[in-house]
Design a protein around this motif. Structure first.
Motif, PDB file in Angstrom:
ATOM      1  N   ARG A  60      -0.214  23.533  33.973  1.00 12.17           N
ATOM      2  CA  ARG A  60       1.050  23.496  34.218  1.00 12.17           C
ATOM      3  C   ARG A  60       1.693  24.851  34.343  1.00 12.17           C
ATOM      4  NH1 ARG A  60       5.125  22.267  30.357  1.00 12.17           N
ATOM      5  NH2 ARG A  60       7.093  21.944  31.184  1.00 12.17           N
ATOM      6  N   TYR A  61       1.415  25.435  32.527  1.00 11.55           N
ATOM      7  CA  TYR A  61       1.513  27.033  32.477  1.00 11.55           C
ATOM      8  C   TYR A  61       0.872  28.070  32.951  1.00 11.55           C
ATOM      9  CZ  TYR A  61       4.153  24.425  28.187  1.00 11.55           C
ATOM     10  OH  TYR A  61       4.699  23.660  27.500  1.00 11.55           O
ATOM     11  N   ARG A  62       0.182  28.043  33.617  1.00 13.03           N
ATOM     12  CA  ARG A  62      -0.399  28.695  34.640  1.00 13.03           C
ATOM     13  C   ARG A  62       0.102  29.376  35.756  1.00 13.03           C
ATOM     14  NH1 ARG A  62      -6.936  29.060  33.639  1.00 13.03           N
ATOM     15  NH2 ARG A  62      -6.580  31.003  35.775  1.00 13.03           N
ATOM     16  N   VAL A  63       0.290  28.017  36.166  1.00 14.40           N
ATOM     17  CA  VAL A  63       1.423  27.823  38.013  1.00 14.40           C
ATOM     18  C   VAL A  63       2.773  28.327  36.657  1.00 14.40           C
ATOM     19  CG1 VAL A  63       2.376  26.713  38.992  1.00 14.40           C
ATOM     20  CG2 VAL A  63      -0.299  26.247  38.577  1.00 14.40           C
ATOM     21  N   ILE A  64       3.370  27.983  35.888  1.00 15.43           N
ATOM     22  CA  ILE A  64       4.525  28.941  36.020  1.00 15.43           C
ATOM     23  C   ILE A  64       4.593  30.083  35.881  1.00 15.43           C
ATOM     24  CG2 ILE A  64       6.023  29.033  34.180  1.00 15.43           C
ATOM     25  CD1 ILE A  64       6.139  25.740  33.058  1.00 15.43           C
ATOM     26  N   ALA A  65       4.190  30.724  35.085  1.00 17.99           N
ATOM     27  CA  ALA A  65       3.126  31.722  34.664  1.00 17.99           C
ATOM     28  C   ALA A  65       3.506  33.061  36.376  1.00 17.99           C
ATOM     29  CB  ALA A  65       1.994  32.681  33.892  1.00 17.99           C
ATOM     30  N   LEU A  66       2.591  32.201  37.137  1.00 18.29           N
ATOM     31  CA  LEU A  66       2.256  32.442  38.876  1.00 18.29           C
ATOM     32  C   LEU A  66       4.004  32.706  39.625  1.00 18.29           C
ATOM     33  CD1 LEU A  66      -1.355  31.282  39.188  1.00 18.29           C
ATOM     34  CD2 LEU A  66      -0.783  33.455  39.307  1.00 18.29           C
ATOM     35  N   LYS A  67       4.302  32.214  38.264  1.00 16.53           N
ATOM     36  CA  LYS A  67       5.893  32.150  40.044  1.00 16.53           C
ATOM     37  C   LYS A  67       6.343  34.038  40.395  1.00 16.53           C
ATOM     38  CE  LYS A  67       9.072  29.716  39.272  1.00 16.53           C
ATOM     39  NZ  LYS A  67      10.024  28.759  39.452  1.00 16.53           N
ATOM     40  N   PRO A  68       6.777  34.515  39.796  1.00 20.80           N
ATOM     41  CA  PRO A  68       6.160  35.902  40.402  1.00 20.80           C
ATOM     42  C   PRO A  68       5.516  36.738  40.893  1.00 20.80           C
ATOM     43  CG  PRO A  68       6.563  36.072  37.652  1.00 20.80           C
ATOM     44  CD  PRO A  68       6.092  34.641  37.935  1.00 20.80           C
ATOM     45  N   LEU A  69       4.513  36.902  40.618  1.00 22.47           N
ATOM     46  CA  LEU A  69       2.977  36.764  41.255  1.00 22.47           C
ATOM     47  C   LEU A  69       3.525  36.541  42.600  1.00 22.47           C
ATOM     48  CD1 LEU A  69       1.593  39.057  41.566  1.00 22.47           C
ATOM     49  CD2 LEU A  69      -0.363  37.833  40.185  1.00 22.47           C
ATOM     50  N   PHE A  70       3.202  34.947  43.131  1.00 21.31           N
ATOM     51  CA  PHE A  70       3.349  34.224  43.574  1.00 21.31           C
ATOM     52  C   PHE A  70       4.522  34.677  45.160  1.00 21.31           C
ATOM     53  CE2 PHE A  70       5.578  30.583  46.677  1.00 21.31           C
ATOM     54  CZ  PHE A  70       4.901  30.752  47.610  1.00 21.31           C
TER      55      PHE A  70
END
Length: 186
Positions: A60-70
């Motif tokens: 969950r937290y790693r996907v949240i952290a990836l949002k701007p990079l995505f």
């Protein structure tokens, strides 16, 4: 940019034990119904490794952290403006503000959901967060890409590894001075 934006969605990192498996399909159906060009991106359950399986807090937290990079990756791949929606959202009417020429006083680098409706009023927003990132528009501009880069980098700081991405973005806008450096729409 005079381009029509591409809508992108990523997995919803909501830890809901009974997630709706049809969320992405519902979002895509809403796009098709209204004539919005969109794509949903799916991650494999093991995409982040054995220590972060889908459904875990780490995932969950790693996907949240990836949002701007995505979002930045989608800007580069599509060469079009990108509208990001969390996968648990859908369109109920055509999003006219994302079209070229839709803002009365010129194009925007970034458009974000604003809880206060006028986040440029600094006295109103000094005490709490104003920005939400479940719906976010990023244009094909230098300034939009620089803000996304700063946001992606900030999400990688150890102190932000479990921080909500919209709070980190709000901090960058206010305390980091990005309100002065990008043309924002609310």
């Amino acid at each position: 940019s005079a381009s029509t934006p591409t809508l992108s969605a990523s997995p919803n990192p909501n830890p809901n034990p009974n997630p709706n498996p049809n969320q992405a399909a519902r979002l895509v159906e809403s796009c098709n119904r209204l004539g919005v060009c969109c794509k949903a991106t799916e991650m494999r359950p093991d995409a982040l490794g054995a220590r972060a399986p889908e459904g875990s807090e780490e995932f969950r937290y790693r996907v949240i952290a990836l949002k701007p990079l995505f979002i930045l990756d989608q800007l580069e791949k599509t060469n079009e403006p990108v509208v990001y929606l969390d996968v648990d959202l859908e369109f109920h009417k055509f999003p006219k503000l994302f079209l070229p020429g839709s803002w009365p006083d010129g194009p925007r680098d970034v458009a974000l959901f604003n809880f206060h409706s006028n986040a440029t009023n600094h006295t109103m927003r000094m005490s709490d967060q104003a920005v939400g990132s479940a719906v976010a528009y990023f244009n094909q501009t230098y300034r939009a890409k620089k803000l996304l880069t700063a946001w992606a980098e900030a999400m990688q700081y150890k102190t932000n590894e479990r921080a909500p991405d919209d709070q980190v973005l709000d901090t960058l806008l206010v305390q980091g001075g990005w309100l002065r450096h990008v043309s924002l729409g609310w």
